[in-house]
Design a protein around this motif. Sequence first.
Motif, short mmCIF file in Angstrom:
data_model
loop_
_atom_site.label_atom_id
_atom_site.label_comp_id
_atom_site.label_asym_id
_atom_site.label_seq_id
_atom_site.Cartn_x
_atom_site.Cartn_y
_atom_site.Cartn_z
N SER A 83 0.77 -1.24 -0.02
CA SER A 83 -0.01 0.03 -0.08
C SER A 83 0.91 1.44 0.00
O SER A 83 0.59 2.49 0.02
CB SER A 83 -0.97 0.01 1.34
OG SER A 83 -0.13 -0.05 2.38
N LEU A 84 2.18 1.18 -0.03
CA LEU A 84 2.94 2.20 0.05
C LEU A 84 2.99 3.31 -1.26
O LEU A 84 3.03 2.53 -2.28
CB LEU A 84 4.43 1.79 0.39
CG LEU A 84 4.79 1.16 1.71
CD1 LEU A 84 6.27 0.78 1.66
CD2 LEU A 84 4.64 1.98 2.90
N GLY A 85 2.86 4.35 -1.28
CA GLY A 85 2.74 5.33 -1.98
C GLY A 85 1.40 5.41 -2.55
O GLY A 85 0.65 6.25 -3.29
N MET A 86 0.07 4.61 -2.02
CA MET A 86 -1.36 5.26 -2.15
C MET A 86 -1.60 6.60 -1.71
O MET A 86 -0.92 6.88 -0.41
CB MET A 86 -2.17 3.79 -1.56
CG MET A 86 -3.65 3.96 -1.91
SD MET A 86 -4.33 2.47 -0.96
CE MET A 86 -3.86 1.17 -1.78
N VAL A 87 -2.84 6.85 -1.85
CA VAL A 87 -3.37 8.01 -1.38
C VAL A 87 -3.45 8.00 0.37
O VAL A 87 -4.07 6.70 0.66
CB VAL A 87 -4.75 8.41 -1.79
CG1 VAL A 87 -5.26 9.71 -1.26
CG2 VAL A 87 -4.40 8.90 -3.33
N HIS A 88 -3.06 8.58 0.93
CA HIS A 88 -3.04 8.56 2.69
C HIS A 88 -2.22 7.69 3.08
O HIS A 88 -2.25 7.36 4.24
CB HIS A 88 -4.74 8.47 3.07
CG HIS A 88 -5.62 9.29 2.52
ND1 HIS A 88 -5.47 10.83 2.29
CD2 HIS A 88 -6.81 9.44 1.66
CE1 HIS A 88 -6.52 11.37 1.88
NE2 HIS A 88 -7.30 10.50 1.38
N GLN A 89 -1.15 6.88 2.39
CA GLN A 89 -0.49 6.09 2.89
C GLN A 89 1.13 6.59 2.80
O GLN A 89 1.22 7.47 1.93
CB GLN A 89 -0.55 4.83 2.21
CG GLN A 89 -1.79 4.14 2.33
CD GLN A 89 -1.92 3.76 3.74
OE1 GLN A 89 -1.02 3.30 4.36
NE2 GLN A 89 -3.27 3.68 4.19
N ASP A 121 2.92 -1.07 -10.68
CA ASP A 121 2.41 -0.71 -9.36
C ASP A 121 0.78 -1.01 -9.28
O ASP A 121 0.32 -0.67 -10.29
CB ASP A 121 2.50 0.76 -8.93
CG ASP A 121 2.67 1.07 -7.74
OD1 ASP A 121 1.77 0.53 -7.00
OD2 ASP A 121 3.37 2.18 -7.14
N ILE A 122 0.43 -1.86 -8.57
CA ILE A 122 -0.87 -2.06 -8.70
C ILE A 122 -2.02 -0.97 -7.85
O ILE A 122 -3.19 -1.16 -8.12
CB ILE A 122 -1.21 -3.53 -7.83
CG1 ILE A 122 -0.99 -3.42 -6.32
CG2 ILE A 122 -0.30 -4.58 -8.50
CD1 ILE A 122 -1.52 -4.82 -5.57
N ILE A 123 -1.27 -0.04 -7.30
CA ILE A 123 -2.10 1.06 -6.99
C ILE A 123 -2.64 1.97 -8.32
O ILE A 123 -2.01 2.25 -9.09
CB ILE A 123 -1.14 1.85 -6.07
CG1 ILE A 123 -0.82 1.36 -4.54
CG2 ILE A 123 -1.80 3.29 -5.51
CD1 ILE A 123 0.47 1.98 -3.87
N PHE A 124 -3.92 2.28 -7.89
CA PHE A 124 -4.49 3.17 -9.01
C PHE A 124 -5.08 4.51 -8.21
O PHE A 124 -5.68 5.22 -9.07
CB PHE A 124 -5.52 2.53 -9.80
CG PHE A 124 -6.58 1.82 -9.02
CD1 PHE A 124 -7.54 2.65 -8.53
CD2 PHE A 124 -6.49 0.58 -8.40
CE1 PHE A 124 -8.55 2.14 -7.75
CE2 PHE A 124 -7.65 -0.16 -7.48
CZ PHE A 124 -8.60 0.87 -7.09
N ALA A 125 -4.81 4.78 -7.00
CA ALA A 125 -5.17 6.09 -6.39
C ALA A 125 -3.81 6.63 -5.85
O ALA A 125 -3.63 6.01 -4.79
CB ALA A 125 -6.30 6.02 -5.56
N PRO A 126 -3.03 7.24 -6.32
CA PRO A 126 -3.08 8.10 -7.59
C PRO A 126 -2.77 7.18 -8.61
O PRO A 126 -2.29 5.97 -8.57
CB PRO A 126 -2.18 9.04 -7.36
CG PRO A 126 -0.89 8.52 -6.64
CD PRO A 126 -1.73 7.78 -5.73
N LEU A 127 -3.25 7.88 -10.14
CA LEU A 127 -3.00 6.90 -11.08
C LEU A 127 -1.39 6.94 -11.59
O LEU A 127 -1.19 5.88 -11.96
CB LEU A 127 -3.83 7.61 -12.34
CG LEU A 127 -5.37 7.61 -12.41
CD1 LEU A 127 -5.80 8.47 -13.55
CD2 LEU A 127 -5.67 6.21 -12.56
N GLU A 128 -0.83 7.98 -11.14
CA GLU A 128 0.53 7.79 -11.40
C GLU A 128 1.29 7.95 -10.16
O GLU A 128 1.28 8.94 -9.43
CB GLU A 128 1.16 8.79 -12.53
CG GLU A 128 2.86 8.41 -12.43
CD GLU A 128 3.17 9.60 -13.54
OE1 GLU A 128 3.91 9.16 -14.66
OE2 GLU A 128 3.20 10.87 -13.15
N THR A 129 1.63 6.87 -9.45
CA THR A 129 2.43 6.70 -8.10
C THR A 129 3.72 7.36 -8.28
O THR A 129 4.40 7.69 -9.60
CB THR A 129 2.39 5.62 -7.48
OG1 THR A 129 3.57 4.81 -8.48
CG2 THR A 129 1.27 4.94 -7.51
#
Length: 274
Positions: free
Chosen positions: A194-200, A218-226
Amino acid sequence: MLRLLSGSARLAGVTGWPVAHSRSPRIHGTWLNRHGIDGAYLPLPIRPEDFSTVVPALAKAGFAGMNVTIPHKEAAFAVCDHVDEFARRAGAVNMLVFSERGIEGRNTDGYGFIANLRAHGVDPAAGPVLILGAGGAARGIGAALQDEGAKITFANRTPERAAALAMAMAGEVLPWERRAEALGDYALLINTTSLGMVHQPPLEMDLSHAHTSLAVADIIFAPLETALLRAARERGLTPVEGLGMLLHQAVPGFSAWFGVTPVVDEELYRIVAA
Protein backbone atom coordinates in the motif's frame (compact mmCIF):
# COMPACT_ATOMS: atom_id res chain seq x y z
CA MET A 1 -30.07 6.20 -23.79
CA LEU A 2 -32.21 5.12 -20.82
CA ARG A 3 -31.85 1.42 -20.05
CA LEU A 4 -34.74 -0.16 -18.14
CA LEU A 5 -34.51 -3.48 -16.31
CA SER A 6 -36.97 -6.29 -16.88
CA GLY A 7 -38.15 -8.90 -14.43
CA SER A 8 -35.52 -11.31 -15.78
CA ALA A 9 -32.56 -8.95 -15.44
CA ARG A 10 -29.21 -10.50 -14.54
CA LEU A 11 -27.80 -9.20 -11.24
CA ALA A 12 -24.24 -9.11 -9.93
CA GLY A 13 -22.26 -6.82 -7.67
CA VAL A 14 -19.24 -6.13 -5.51
CA THR A 15 -19.12 -6.65 -1.76
CA GLY A 16 -16.80 -5.18 0.81
CA TRP A 17 -16.94 -3.22 4.07
CA PRO A 18 -16.91 -0.43 3.15
CA VAL A 19 -17.57 -0.62 -0.58
CA ALA A 20 -18.55 2.92 -1.58
CA HIS A 21 -15.02 3.60 -2.90
CA SER A 22 -15.16 0.74 -5.42
CA ARG A 23 -14.82 1.60 -9.10
CA SER A 24 -16.19 -1.80 -10.17
CA PRO A 25 -19.81 -0.54 -10.58
CA ARG A 26 -18.54 2.05 -13.04
CA ILE A 27 -16.59 -0.58 -15.00
CA HIS A 28 -19.45 -3.06 -15.24
CA GLY A 29 -22.06 -0.35 -15.71
CA THR A 30 -20.14 0.94 -18.73
CA TRP A 31 -20.07 -2.53 -20.27
CA LEU A 32 -23.76 -3.16 -19.51
CA ASN A 33 -24.68 0.06 -21.31
CA ARG A 34 -22.30 -0.62 -24.18
CA HIS A 35 -23.78 -4.06 -24.87
CA GLY A 36 -27.41 -3.18 -24.05
CA ILE A 37 -27.62 -5.98 -21.50
CA ASP A 38 -30.68 -6.45 -19.31
CA GLY A 39 -28.78 -6.45 -16.04
CA ALA A 40 -27.27 -4.46 -13.18
CA TYR A 41 -24.07 -4.49 -11.13
CA LEU A 42 -24.53 -3.18 -7.59
CA PRO A 43 -22.35 -2.10 -4.65
CA LEU A 44 -23.22 -4.43 -1.77
CA PRO A 45 -21.90 -3.30 1.63
CA ILE A 46 -21.92 -6.39 3.86
CA ARG A 47 -20.68 -6.36 7.44
CA PRO A 48 -18.03 -9.03 8.16
CA GLU A 49 -20.24 -10.74 10.75
CA ASP A 50 -23.05 -11.04 8.17
CA PHE A 51 -21.01 -12.27 5.22
CA SER A 52 -21.55 -16.01 5.70
CA THR A 53 -25.35 -15.64 5.76
CA VAL A 54 -25.92 -12.81 3.27
CA VAL A 55 -23.87 -14.22 0.36
CA PRO A 56 -25.68 -17.60 0.18
CA ALA A 57 -28.96 -15.69 0.45
CA LEU A 58 -28.03 -13.53 -2.55
CA ALA A 59 -27.24 -16.69 -4.49
CA LYS A 60 -30.68 -18.08 -3.64
CA ALA A 61 -32.27 -14.73 -4.55
CA GLY A 62 -31.06 -15.13 -8.13
CA PHE A 63 -27.83 -13.13 -8.27
CA ALA A 64 -25.35 -14.42 -10.86
CA GLY A 65 -22.34 -13.69 -8.67
CA MET A 66 -20.15 -10.97 -7.22
CA ASN A 67 -16.70 -9.57 -6.77
CA VAL A 68 -15.23 -9.74 -3.27
CA THR A 69 -12.94 -7.11 -1.82
CA ILE A 70 -11.47 -6.18 1.58
CA PRO A 71 -12.09 -7.52 4.19
CA HIS A 72 -13.99 -10.53 2.79
CA LYS A 73 -11.44 -12.38 0.63
CA GLU A 74 -10.62 -14.98 3.29
CA ALA A 75 -14.24 -15.37 4.38
CA ALA A 76 -15.16 -15.97 0.74
CA PHE A 77 -13.32 -19.32 0.85
CA ALA A 78 -15.62 -20.56 3.60
CA VAL A 79 -18.85 -19.93 1.67
CA CYS A 80 -17.66 -21.63 -1.52
CA ASP A 81 -18.81 -25.06 -2.58
CA HIS A 82 -15.99 -25.15 -5.14
CA VAL A 83 -12.74 -23.15 -5.45
CA ASP A 84 -10.73 -23.27 -8.66
CA GLU A 85 -7.09 -24.33 -8.61
CA PHE A 86 -5.67 -20.89 -9.25
CA ALA A 87 -7.62 -19.35 -6.36
CA ARG A 88 -6.28 -22.07 -4.07
CA ARG A 89 -2.71 -21.32 -5.14
CA ALA A 90 -3.28 -17.59 -4.84
CA GLY A 91 -4.75 -18.03 -1.37
CA ALA A 92 -7.55 -15.58 -2.09
CA VAL A 93 -10.98 -15.45 -3.74
CA ASN A 94 -12.06 -12.19 -5.38
CA MET A 95 -14.87 -13.47 -7.59
CA LEU A 96 -17.90 -15.66 -6.89
CA VAL A 97 -20.09 -17.36 -9.48
CA PHE A 98 -23.53 -18.63 -8.43
CA SER A 99 -24.98 -21.55 -10.38
CA GLU A 100 -26.85 -24.81 -9.93
CA ARG A 101 -23.53 -26.31 -8.79
CA GLY A 102 -23.47 -23.89 -5.86
CA ILE A 103 -21.01 -21.10 -5.12
CA GLU A 104 -17.74 -21.21 -7.04
CA GLY A 105 -14.74 -19.13 -5.97
CA ARG A 106 -12.18 -17.79 -8.45
CA ASN A 107 -9.27 -15.34 -8.43
CA THR A 108 -8.84 -12.94 -11.34
CA ASP A 109 -6.10 -10.69 -9.93
CA GLY A 110 -3.36 -12.65 -11.67
CA TYR A 111 -5.27 -12.66 -14.96
CA GLY A 112 -5.77 -8.90 -14.73
CA PHE A 113 -2.14 -8.25 -13.92
CA ILE A 114 -0.78 -10.34 -16.80
CA ALA A 115 -3.27 -8.84 -19.26
CA ASN A 116 -2.27 -5.35 -18.17
CA LEU A 117 1.43 -6.16 -18.57
CA ARG A 118 0.84 -7.31 -22.12
CA ALA A 119 -1.28 -4.23 -22.88
CA HIS A 120 1.82 -2.20 -22.00
CA GLY A 121 4.04 -4.33 -24.23
CA VAL A 122 5.73 -6.14 -21.35
CA ASP A 123 6.55 -9.85 -21.63
CA PRO A 124 5.80 -11.46 -18.22
CA ALA A 125 8.47 -14.09 -18.89
CA ALA A 126 11.20 -11.66 -19.97
CA GLY A 127 13.30 -12.37 -16.89
CA PRO A 128 13.39 -12.58 -13.08
CA VAL A 129 10.73 -10.65 -11.15
CA LEU A 130 11.03 -8.80 -7.85
CA ILE A 131 7.73 -8.47 -5.97
CA LEU A 132 7.50 -5.97 -3.13
CA GLY A 133 4.99 -7.18 -0.54
CA ALA A 134 3.81 -10.53 0.76
CA GLY A 135 0.03 -10.23 0.98
CA GLY A 136 -2.78 -11.72 -1.06
CA ALA A 137 -2.05 -9.57 -4.11
CA ALA A 138 1.60 -10.62 -4.10
CA ARG A 139 0.56 -14.26 -3.94
CA GLY A 140 -1.99 -14.02 -6.75
CA ILE A 141 0.34 -12.09 -9.03
CA GLY A 142 3.24 -14.40 -8.18
CA ALA A 143 1.21 -17.47 -9.07
CA ALA A 144 0.21 -15.97 -12.42
CA LEU A 145 3.81 -15.05 -13.23
CA GLN A 146 4.97 -18.56 -12.36
CA ASP A 147 2.39 -19.93 -14.80
CA GLU A 148 4.08 -17.73 -17.43
CA GLY A 149 7.47 -19.24 -16.58
CA ALA A 150 8.89 -16.34 -14.58
CA LYS A 151 11.24 -16.74 -11.61
CA ILE A 152 9.91 -14.74 -8.65
CA THR A 153 11.54 -13.16 -5.60
CA PHE A 154 9.73 -11.52 -2.68
CA ALA A 155 10.90 -8.60 -0.56
CA ASN A 156 8.77 -7.46 2.37
CA ARG A 157 9.12 -5.13 5.34
CA THR A 158 8.27 -8.08 7.59
CA PRO A 159 10.85 -10.68 6.51
CA GLU A 160 8.99 -13.60 8.09
CA ARG A 161 6.01 -13.02 5.79
CA ALA A 162 8.25 -12.92 2.73
CA ALA A 163 9.99 -16.13 3.79
CA ALA A 164 6.68 -17.93 4.39
CA LEU A 165 5.29 -16.84 1.03
CA ALA A 166 8.48 -17.76 -0.82
CA MET A 167 8.44 -21.20 0.76
CA ALA A 168 4.78 -21.74 -0.14
CA MET A 169 5.33 -20.66 -3.74
CA ALA A 170 8.83 -22.02 -4.40
CA GLY A 171 10.13 -18.49 -4.80
CA GLU A 172 13.13 -16.67 -3.36
CA VAL A 173 13.55 -13.99 -0.70
CA LEU A 174 15.44 -10.70 -0.88
CA PRO A 175 15.99 -8.62 2.28
CA TRP A 176 13.90 -5.44 2.16
CA GLU A 177 16.95 -3.23 2.67
CA ARG A 178 18.60 -4.71 -0.46
CA ARG A 179 15.65 -4.10 -2.79
CA ALA A 180 17.27 -1.12 -4.54
CA GLU A 181 20.84 -2.34 -4.93
CA ALA A 182 19.68 -5.69 -6.35
CA LEU A 183 17.46 -4.17 -9.09
CA GLY A 184 20.00 -4.91 -11.78
CA ASP A 185 19.19 -8.61 -11.41
CA TYR A 186 15.55 -8.21 -12.43
CA ALA A 187 13.49 -7.57 -15.56
CA LEU A 188 10.30 -6.59 -13.72
CA LEU A 189 9.66 -4.79 -10.43
CA ILE A 190 6.17 -4.93 -8.90
CA ASN A 191 4.83 -2.97 -5.94
CA THR A 192 1.95 -4.87 -4.30
CA THR A 193 2.17 -2.96 -1.00
CA SER A 194 0.00 0.00 0.00
CA LEU A 195 3.06 2.28 0.09
CA GLY A 196 2.54 5.19 -2.28
CA MET A 197 -1.26 5.03 -2.15
CA VAL A 198 -3.30 8.12 -1.30
CA HIS A 199 -3.19 8.69 2.48
CA GLN A 200 -0.37 6.13 2.88
CA PRO A 201 3.38 6.64 3.41
CA PRO A 202 5.49 6.82 0.22
CA LEU A 203 7.44 3.88 -1.14
CA GLU A 204 11.14 4.70 -0.92
CA MET A 205 12.70 3.02 -3.95
CA ASP A 206 15.94 4.08 -5.64
CA LEU A 207 15.83 2.99 -9.30
CA SER A 208 19.40 4.02 -10.15
CA HIS A 209 20.64 0.40 -10.14
CA ALA A 210 18.04 -0.75 -12.70
CA HIS A 211 18.79 -1.76 -16.28
CA THR A 212 17.18 0.48 -18.89
CA SER A 213 14.99 -2.47 -19.91
CA LEU A 214 13.36 -2.76 -16.47
CA ALA A 215 9.55 -2.64 -16.37
CA VAL A 216 8.06 -1.16 -13.20
CA ALA A 217 4.49 -2.08 -12.23
CA ASP A 218 2.41 -0.66 -9.38
CA ILE A 219 -0.99 -2.18 -8.56
CA ILE A 220 -2.07 1.08 -6.87
CA PHE A 221 -4.47 3.18 -8.97
CA ALA A 222 -5.05 6.09 -6.56
CA PRO A 223 -3.13 8.10 -7.59
CA LEU A 224 -3.06 6.95 -11.20
CA GLU A 225 0.66 7.74 -11.39
CA THR A 226 2.43 6.91 -8.15
CA ALA A 227 5.80 8.34 -7.24
CA LEU A 228 7.34 4.98 -8.19
CA LEU A 229 5.83 5.08 -11.68
CA ARG A 230 6.80 8.73 -12.14
CA ALA A 231 10.40 7.92 -11.21
CA ALA A 232 10.38 5.00 -13.66
CA ARG A 233 9.03 7.18 -16.47
CA GLU A 234 11.60 9.91 -15.80
CA ARG A 235 14.40 7.32 -16.02
CA GLY A 236 13.12 5.99 -19.33
CA LEU A 237 11.94 2.70 -17.84
CA THR A 238 8.60 1.11 -18.72
CA PRO A 239 5.88 2.07 -16.20
CA VAL A 240 2.79 -0.13 -15.82
CA GLU A 241 -0.05 1.56 -13.90
CA GLY A 242 -2.50 -0.21 -11.63
CA LEU A 243 -5.82 0.93 -13.10
CA GLY A 244 -5.34 -1.32 -16.12
CA MET A 245 -5.06 -4.35 -13.82
CA LEU A 246 -8.39 -3.40 -12.20
CA LEU A 247 -10.05 -3.11 -15.61
CA HIS A 248 -8.67 -6.37 -16.99
CA GLN A 249 -9.43 -8.41 -13.85
CA ALA A 250 -13.10 -7.46 -14.30
CA VAL A 251 -13.36 -9.16 -17.70
CA PRO A 252 -13.77 -12.81 -16.54
CA GLY A 253 -16.48 -11.86 -14.05
CA PHE A 254 -18.54 -9.89 -16.53
CA SER A 255 -18.25 -12.76 -19.01
CA ALA A 256 -19.40 -15.33 -16.43
CA TRP A 257 -22.30 -13.27 -15.08
CA PHE A 258 -23.63 -11.55 -18.20
CA GLY A 259 -22.57 -13.87 -21.03
CA VAL A 260 -20.51 -11.35 -23.02
CA THR A 261 -16.72 -10.99 -23.05
CA PRO A 262 -16.10 -7.22 -22.86
CA VAL A 263 -13.16 -5.20 -24.16
CA VAL A 264 -10.85 -2.97 -22.14
CA ASP A 265 -10.24 0.14 -24.23
CA GLU A 266 -9.31 3.82 -23.93
CA GLU A 267 -12.94 4.88 -23.48
CA LEU A 268 -13.38 2.58 -20.48
CA TYR A 269 -10.09 3.80 -19.03
CA ARG A 270 -11.22 7.45 -19.29
CA ILE A 271 -14.63 6.74 -17.74
CA VAL A 272 -13.23 4.84 -14.76
CA ALA A 273 -10.31 7.22 -14.23
CA ALA A 274 -12.57 10.28 -14.19
